[in-house]
Design a protein around this motif. Structure first.
Motif, PDB file in Angstrom:
ATOM      1  N   ALA A  51       0.823  -1.213   0.000  1.00 26.28           N
ATOM      2  CA  ALA A  51       0.000   0.000   0.000  1.00 26.28           C
ATOM      3  C   ALA A  51       0.856   1.262   0.000  1.00 26.28           C
ATOM      4  O   ALA A  51       0.569   2.226  -0.723  1.00 26.28           O
ATOM      5  CB  ALA A  51      -0.931  -0.006   1.201  1.00 26.28           C
ATOM      6  N   THR A  52       1.915   1.265   0.786  1.00 26.25           N
ATOM      7  CA  THR A  52       2.810   2.426   0.836  1.00 26.25           C
ATOM      8  C   THR A  52       3.476   2.660  -0.512  1.00 26.25           C
ATOM      9  O   THR A  52       3.505   3.782  -1.026  1.00 26.25           O
ATOM     10  CB  THR A  52       3.881   2.224   1.920  1.00 26.25           C
ATOM     11  N   ARG A  53       3.992   1.599  -1.097  1.00 27.00           N
ATOM     12  CA  ARG A  53       4.674   1.740  -2.390  1.00 27.00           C
ATOM     13  C   ARG A  53       3.691   2.088  -3.505  1.00 27.00           C
ATOM     14  O   ARG A  53       4.044   2.782  -4.453  1.00 27.00           O
ATOM     15  CB  ARG A  53       5.418   0.443  -2.727  1.00 27.00           C
ATOM     16  N   LYS A  54       2.463   1.590  -3.395  1.00 32.64           N
ATOM     17  CA  LYS A  54       1.464   1.908  -4.413  1.00 32.64           C
ATOM     18  C   LYS A  54       1.149   3.402  -4.403  1.00 32.64           C
ATOM     19  O   LYS A  54       0.992   4.024  -5.457  1.00 32.64           O
ATOM     20  CB  LYS A  54       0.193   1.100  -4.171  1.00 32.64           C
ATOM     21  N   GLY A  55       1.073   3.993  -3.228  1.00 36.45           N
ATOM     22  CA  GLY A  55       0.854   5.432  -3.130  1.00 36.45           C
ATOM     23  C   GLY A  55       1.995   6.214  -3.740  1.00 36.45           C
ATOM     24  O   GLY A  55       1.774   7.197  -4.471  1.00 36.45           O
ATOM     25  N   ASP A  56       3.231   5.791  -3.460  1.00 33.06           N
ATOM     26  CA  ASP A  56       4.399   6.453  -4.059  1.00 33.06           C
ATOM     27  C   ASP A  56       4.382   6.300  -5.580  1.00 33.06           C
ATOM     28  O   ASP A  56       4.684   7.250  -6.317  1.00 33.06           O
ATOM     29  CB  ASP A  56       5.695   5.876  -3.493  1.00 33.06           C
ATOM     30  N   ALA A  57       4.034   5.113  -6.066  1.00 36.95           N
ATOM     31  CA  ALA A  57       4.010   4.864  -7.513  1.00 36.95           C
ATOM     32  C   ALA A  57       2.944   5.722  -8.195  1.00 36.95           C
ATOM     33  O   ALA A  57       3.159   6.241  -9.300  1.00 36.95           O
ATOM     34  CB  ALA A  57       3.759   3.388  -7.794  1.00 36.95           C
ATOM     35  N   ALA A  58       1.804   5.909  -7.556  1.00 37.93           N
ATOM     36  CA  ALA A  58       0.751   6.754  -8.133  1.00 37.93           C
ATOM     37  C   ALA A  58       1.213   8.207  -8.218  1.00 37.93           C
ATOM     38  O   ALA A  58       0.929   8.904  -9.208  1.00 37.93           O
ATOM     39  CB  ALA A  58      -0.527   6.640  -7.303  1.00 37.93           C
ATOM     40  N   GLN A  59       1.913   8.688  -7.200  1.00 38.70           N
ATOM     41  CA  GLN A  59       2.437  10.057  -7.239  1.00 38.70           C
ATOM     42  C   GLN A  59       3.473  10.213  -8.349  1.00 38.70           C
ATOM     43  O   GLN A  59       3.496  11.232  -9.048  1.00 38.70           O
ATOM     44  CB  GLN A  59       3.054  10.421  -5.901  1.00 38.70           C
ATOM     45  N   ILE A  60       4.311   9.202  -8.529  1.00 37.96           N
ATOM     46  CA  ILE A  60       5.323   9.252  -9.586  1.00 37.96           C
ATOM     47  C   ILE A  60       4.654   9.244 -10.956  1.00 37.96           C
ATOM     48  O   ILE A  60       5.038   9.997 -11.863  1.00 37.96           O
ATOM     49  CB  ILE A  60       6.321   8.092  -9.433  1.00 37.96           C
ATOM     50  N   ALA A  61       3.630   8.415 -11.146  1.00 42.88           N
ATOM     51  CA  ALA A  61       2.921   8.365 -12.426  1.00 42.88           C
ATOM     52  C   ALA A  61       2.280   9.711 -12.739  1.00 42.88           C
ATOM     53  O   ALA A  61       2.348  10.206 -13.869  1.00 42.88           O
ATOM     54  CB  ALA A  61       1.867   7.259 -12.392  1.00 42.88           C
ATOM     55  N   GLU A  62       1.663  10.326 -11.735  1.00 48.43           N
ATOM     56  CA  GLU A  62       1.057  11.639 -11.935  1.00 48.43           C
ATOM     57  C   GLU A  62       2.116  12.685 -12.278  1.00 48.43           C
ATOM     58  O   GLU A  62       1.920  13.528 -13.159  1.00 48.43           O
ATOM     59  CB  GLU A  62       0.291  12.053 -10.679  1.00 48.43           C
ATOM     60  N   GLN A  63       3.260  12.621 -11.616  1.00 47.65           N
ATOM     61  CA  GLN A  63       4.349  13.560 -11.881  1.00 47.65           C
ATOM     62  C   GLN A  63       4.859  13.403 -13.311  1.00 47.65           C
ATOM     63  O   GLN A  63       5.065  14.398 -14.019  1.00 47.65           O
ATOM     64  CB  GLN A  63       5.474  13.309 -10.881  1.00 47.65           C
ATOM     65  N   VAL A  64       5.059  12.161 -13.758  1.00 48.20           N
ATOM     66  CA  VAL A  64       5.554  11.921 -15.121  1.00 48.20           C
ATOM     67  C   VAL A  64       4.535  12.408 -16.149  1.00 48.20           C
ATOM     68  O   VAL A  64       4.899  13.053 -17.149  1.00 48.20           O
ATOM     69  CB  VAL A  64       5.882  10.418 -15.317  1.00 48.20           C
ATOM     70  N   LEU A  65       3.247  12.115 -15.920  1.00 51.64           N
ATOM     71  CA  LEU A  65       2.217  12.601 -16.844  1.00 51.64           C
ATOM     72  C   LEU A  65       2.219  14.123 -16.918  1.00 51.64           C
ATOM     73  O   LEU A  65       2.216  14.698 -18.014  1.00 51.64           O
ATOM     74  CB  LEU A  65       0.833  12.120 -16.392  1.00 51.64           C
ATOM     75  N   ASN A  66       2.219  14.784 -15.780  1.00 55.42           N
ATOM     76  CA  ASN A  66       2.174  16.254 -15.765  1.00 55.42           C
ATOM     77  C   ASN A  66       3.388  16.867 -16.438  1.00 55.42           C
ATOM     78  O   ASN A  66       3.267  17.821 -17.214  1.00 55.42           O
ATOM     79  CB  ASN A  66       2.041  16.763 -14.331  1.00 55.42           C
ATOM     80  N   GLU A  67       4.574  16.345 -16.149  1.00 55.72           N
ATOM     81  CA  GLU A  67       5.789  16.893 -16.761  1.00 55.72           C
ATOM     82  C   GLU A  67       5.749  16.755 -18.278  1.00 55.72           C
ATOM     83  O   GLU A  67       6.139  17.669 -19.002  1.00 55.72           O
ATOM     84  CB  GLU A  67       7.028  16.189 -16.208  1.00 55.72           C
ATOM     85  N   ASN A  68       5.298  15.611 -18.768  1.00 55.35           N
ATOM     86  CA  ASN A  68       5.281  15.391 -20.211  1.00 55.35           C
ATOM     87  C   ASN A  68       4.162  16.156 -20.902  1.00 55.35           C
ATOM     88  O   ASN A  68       4.288  16.504 -22.074  1.00 55.35           O
ATOM     89  CB  ASN A  68       5.204  13.896 -20.517  1.00 55.35           C
ATOM     90  N   LEU A  69       3.073  16.422 -20.204  1.00 56.07           N
ATOM     91  CA  LEU A  69       2.021  17.251 -20.789  1.00 56.07           C
ATOM     92  C   LEU A  69       2.482  18.695 -20.925  1.00 56.07           C
ATOM     93  O   LEU A  69       2.240  19.342 -21.956  1.00 56.07           O
ATOM     94  CB  LEU A  69       0.755  17.184 -19.927  1.00 56.07           C
ATOM     95  N   VAL A  70       3.144  19.195 -19.908  1.00 53.56           N
ATOM     96  CA  VAL A  70       3.598  20.584 -19.921  1.00 53.56           C
ATOM     97  C   VAL A  70       4.691  20.785 -20.960  1.00 53.56           C
ATOM     98  O   VAL A  70       4.691  21.773 -21.705  1.00 53.56           O
ATOM     99  CB  VAL A  70       4.080  21.014 -18.516  1.00 53.56           C
ATOM    100  N   THR A  71       5.625  19.867 -21.044  1.00 52.94           N
ATOM    101  CA  THR A  71       6.746  20.012 -21.973  1.00 52.94           C
ATOM    102  C   THR A  71       6.447  19.453 -23.355  1.00 52.94           C
ATOM    103  O   THR A  71       7.291  19.542 -24.237  1.00 52.94           O
ATOM    104  CB  THR A  71       7.997  19.314 -21.414  1.00 52.94           C
ATOM    105  N   THR A  72       5.280  18.881 -23.555  1.00 51.11           N
ATOM    106  CA  THR A  72       4.848  18.228 -24.805  1.00 51.11           C
ATOM    107  C   THR A  72       5.850  17.182 -25.290  1.00 51.11           C
ATOM    108  O   THR A  72       6.012  16.972 -26.484  1.00 51.11           O
ATOM    109  CB  THR A  72       4.553  19.251 -25.922  1.00 51.11           C
ATOM    110  N   ASN A  73       6.498  16.517 -24.357  1.00 54.29           N
ATOM    111  CA  ASN A  73       7.413  15.431 -24.722  1.00 54.29           C
ATOM    112  C   ASN A  73       6.668  14.140 -25.044  1.00 54.29           C
ATOM    113  O   ASN A  73       7.258  13.192 -25.529  1.00 54.29           O
ATOM    114  CB  ASN A  73       8.387  15.138 -23.577  1.00 54.29           C
ATOM    115  N   TRP A  74       5.390  14.101 -24.776  1.00 55.42           N
ATOM    116  CA  TRP A  74       4.639  12.870 -24.910  1.00 55.42           C
ATOM    117  C   TRP A  74       4.518  12.395 -26.352  1.00 55.42           C
ATOM    118  O   TRP A  74       4.299  11.222 -26.607  1.00 55.42           O
ATOM    119  CB  TRP A  74       3.245  13.021 -24.305  1.00 55.42           C
TER     120      TRP A  74
END
Length: 137
Positions: A51-74
């Motif tokens: 459960a702890t690692r799943k929460g960290d993984a969800a935050q990382i996934a959200e961070q990667v999505l947001n960074e790539n949306l802003v920089t249009t690297n997707w």
């Protein structure tokens, strides 16, 4: 009625201690209960770690999505990497594919991130997705 002194002070043998059968029954009960209790604690510990690692993984996934949306690297194709959070490595993969949900919106792309993490030699995955407009504004 008169009693002899040896009869008055003599302890009763049947009230003095546990029998061998009672001691063996108690030991057998403990031999069954203790391993079950330890296994229950291990399962609870494992669930807490997942459960702890799943929460960290969800935050990382959200961070990667947001960074790539802003920089249009997707839109540069398949991307991947590793992020270390709280001393644990999280491997992520970003992919973009045509969204097939509504044919009238053919300019939409589905952007997905998969984050993999390991807990006690078992690999778990958290996935997040969003829609982005691939057309010109």
């Amino acid at each position: 009625m008169k009693f002899a002194a040896s009869q008055i002070n003599a302890p009763r043998r049947h009230d003095a201690a546990f029998t061998l059968a009672e001691v063996l029954a108690a030991l057998m009960f403990l031999a069954i209960v203790i391993p079950v209790a330890v296994q229950g604690l291990e399962i609870a510990s494992h669930a807490g770690e997942v459960a702890t690692r799943k929460g960290d993984a969800a935050q990382i996934a959200e961070q990667v999505l947001n960074e790539n949306l802003v920089t249009t690297n997707w839109n540069t194709g398949l991307q991947n990497g590793t992020i270390t959070e709280n001393g644990q490595a999280y491997n992520w993969t970003l992919r973009s594919e045509a969204w097939t949900g509504d044919p009238a919106m053919n300019a939409m792309q589905q952007l997905s991130v998969d984050v993999n993490y390991t807990v006690q030699t078992k690999v778990y995955t958290v996935s997040l997705s969003t829609l982005v407009n691939n057309g010109t504004p």
